[in-house]
Design an enzyme around this catalytic site. Structure first.
Site, PDB file in Angstrom:
ATOM      1  CD1 TRP A 104      54.637  81.455  53.465  1.00  0.00           C
ATOM      2  CD2 TRP A 104      53.901  81.019  51.408  1.00  0.00           C
ATOM      3  NE1 TRP A 104      55.615  80.754  52.797  1.00  0.00           N
ATOM      4  CE2 TRP A 104      55.191  80.481  51.536  1.00  0.00           C
ATOM      5  CE3 TRP A 104      53.231  80.876  50.188  1.00  0.00           C
ATOM      6  CZ2 TRP A 104      55.835  79.797  50.495  1.00  0.00           C
ATOM      7  CZ3 TRP A 104      53.861  80.203  49.151  1.00  0.00           C
ATOM      8  CH2 TRP A 104      55.152  79.675  49.311  1.00  0.00           C
ATOM      9  CG  ASP A 178      48.697  78.421  54.080  1.00  0.00           C
ATOM     10  OD1 ASP A 178      49.078  77.284  54.440  1.00  0.00           O
ATOM     11  OD2 ASP A 178      49.295  79.094  53.204  1.00  0.00           O
ATOM     12  CE  LYS A 202      56.770  74.384  52.969  1.00  0.00           C
ATOM     13  NZ  LYS A 202      55.855  75.511  52.997  1.00  0.00           N
TER      14      LYS A 202
HETATM   15  C1  LIG Z   1      55.293  76.217  51.716  1.00  0.00           C
HETATM   16  C2  LIG Z   1      54.059  77.001  51.913  1.00  0.00           C
HETATM   17  C3  LIG Z   1      53.101  77.145  50.893  1.00  0.00           C
HETATM   18  C4  LIG Z   1      53.382  76.683  49.472  1.00  0.00           C
HETATM   19  O1  LIG Z   1      52.912  75.490  49.212  1.00  0.00           O
HETATM   20  P1  LIG Z   1      53.159  74.793  47.781  1.00  0.00           P
HETATM   21  O2  LIG Z   1      52.959  73.371  48.171  1.00  0.00           O
HETATM   22  O3  LIG Z   1      54.539  75.108  47.322  1.00  0.00           O
HETATM   23  O4  LIG Z   1      52.120  75.304  46.878  1.00  0.00           O
HETATM   24  C5  LIG Z   1      51.935  77.822  51.170  1.00  0.00           C
HETATM   25  N1  LIG Z   1      51.723  78.366  52.379  1.00  0.00           N
HETATM   26  C6  LIG Z   1      52.625  78.271  53.371  1.00  0.00           C
HETATM   27  C7  LIG Z   1      52.355  78.899  54.684  1.00  0.00           C
HETATM   28  C8  LIG Z   1      53.818  77.582  53.170  1.00  0.00           C
HETATM   29  O5  LIG Z   1      54.719  77.486  54.153  1.00  0.00           O
END
Ligand SMILES: *Cc1c(COP(=O)(O)O)cnc(C)c1O
Length: 371
Positions: A104, A178, A202
């Protein structure tokens, strides 16, 4: 009939009592005569839902008043573009620094290159077990507009157990995290953060909602190319109602925050209770893996994720039979991400300890038969 335990990495399981409440309120929310989906986002009913969700999130995560909470769309990947468009203009060199710790954070760095200089300050090595590069070794650039990291790498199962103190490293730039896959699973040290973003799917609710928690002083620096709907200043000034927000997803997120506030564990409540339970869940699974000769996890205990546990079978040809038998035992979505293979159990807030106990029981039984 009991529901299966869903270990999906995302969109992920939600608490059953929350789904039941949403179902009960589906056709007629609190005597309004309509579903939340059918409400005007500017009407009194939805405004009350949205304000309560924001207030509860602020309380749960102890977000200081110097931060704004934004309800946006576009997901985590959207923020990979939206953050540079909003923050890179803060430095004349249009540079941002990136710490690469897995899939990511690499995506974030690649996307940011479209808007300026995306400098790699550090990256995890190839040695196993994987260890995070200590902040003292990061090669930060002279005056970056921000420093980005992914505080929980969902695919690789690597989690920062604490956030770096950039000022102690001689860097005045804001830290951007993030935290999509571990938001609301543990506290966030806001003294060290300039901006945190997270897709909701999540740990918070349905896909379609993205949370952004940003310091006031970082608003108002967007590059001219930044679309108005993604300009943090505009979104903040309009109380996340510049355009129609993802209303139903915000409503479900609000139910999640209420559910989190109700949680207790021994003498703990709310986020502290959830964190204690998350620690116990992760320990149960990692202990099982470490004590076994059949299963293996490649991350150093200093940075293992509490939320996403990737693991591998010593004999890879056993992966499919493991998954098939797990499904029969009511254990869903344990397949590893396609880029790394093997298995992965995601233990988000909504996964009860009983689910991990059943998984560990399945792992013991499978090892006894195949070990
Ligand atoms: C799932 C995830 C994303 C992706 O997010 P989207 O909503 O699919 O754009 C980004 N960063 C992390 C750490 C994730 O787990």
């Amino acid at each position: 009939m009991a529901r299966p335990f869903n270990f999906s990495a995302g969109p992920a399981a939600l608490p059953l009592e929350l789904l039941e409440q949403a179902a009960a309120e589906m056709l007629d929310w609190h005597g309004s005569g309509v579903s939340v989906m059918e409400m005007s986002h500017r009407g009194r009913d939805f405004m009350s839902i949205c304000e309560l969700a924001e207030r509860d999130l602020r309380e749960l995560l102890a977000v200081p008043s110097s931060f704004r909470i934004l309800f946006m769309q576009g997901g985590g990947l959207g923020q990979n573009a939206i953050v540079p468009m909003n923050l890179m203009g803060r430095s004349t060199s249009r540079t941002a620094d990136f710490v690469l710790t897995g899939s990511w954070s690499i995506k974030s760095q690649v996307e940011a290159q479209r808007y300026g200089e995306a400098h790699v300050a550090a990256r995890v090595g190839i040695e196993r077990p994987v260890r995070l590069p200590p902040p003292s070794t990061w090669q930060l650039s002279a005056a970056p507009s921000y420093v980005h990291l992914c505080s929980n790498e969902t695919i690789d199962g690597i989690e920062f157990q604490g956030l770096p103190d950039l000022q102690a490293l001689g860097c005045d730039a804001p830290l951007v995290i993030d935290c999509s896959s571990h938001i609301a699973s543990r506290p966030i040290d806001w003294r060290r953060v300039g901006l945190a973003y997270a897709g909701a799917q999540k740990n918070i609710g349905p896909a379609g909602l993205t949370l952004v928690i940003v310091r006031d002083e970082l608003l108002g620096h967007a590059l001219p190319i930044c679309p108005s709907v993604f300009d943090y200043r505009t979104v903040a000034d309009q109380g996340s109602m510049f355009n129609t927000p993802p209303t139903y997803a915000i409503y479900i997120a609000g139910l999640t925050f209420q559910w989190l506030k109700r949680q207790t564990e021994s003498a703990l409540t709310g986020l502290a209770a959830i964190e204690a339970r998350n620690i116990a869940k992760a320990k149960l699974l990692y202990d099982c893996i470490d004590a076994s000769r059949l299963y293996r996890n490649d991350v150093d205990p200093s940075c293992r994720s509490r939320m996403n546990v990737p693991f591998f079978l010593a004999d890879e040809s056993l992966t499919e039979p493991f998954l098939a038998q797990a499904r029969e035992a009511g254990l869903l979505q344990l397949k590893g991400h396609k880029s790394v293979g093997g298995l992965r159990a995601s233990l988000y807030n909504a996964m009860p300890i009983e689910g991990v106990q059943v998984l560990v029981g399945h792992m013991h039984a499978f090892e006894a038969n195949h070990g």
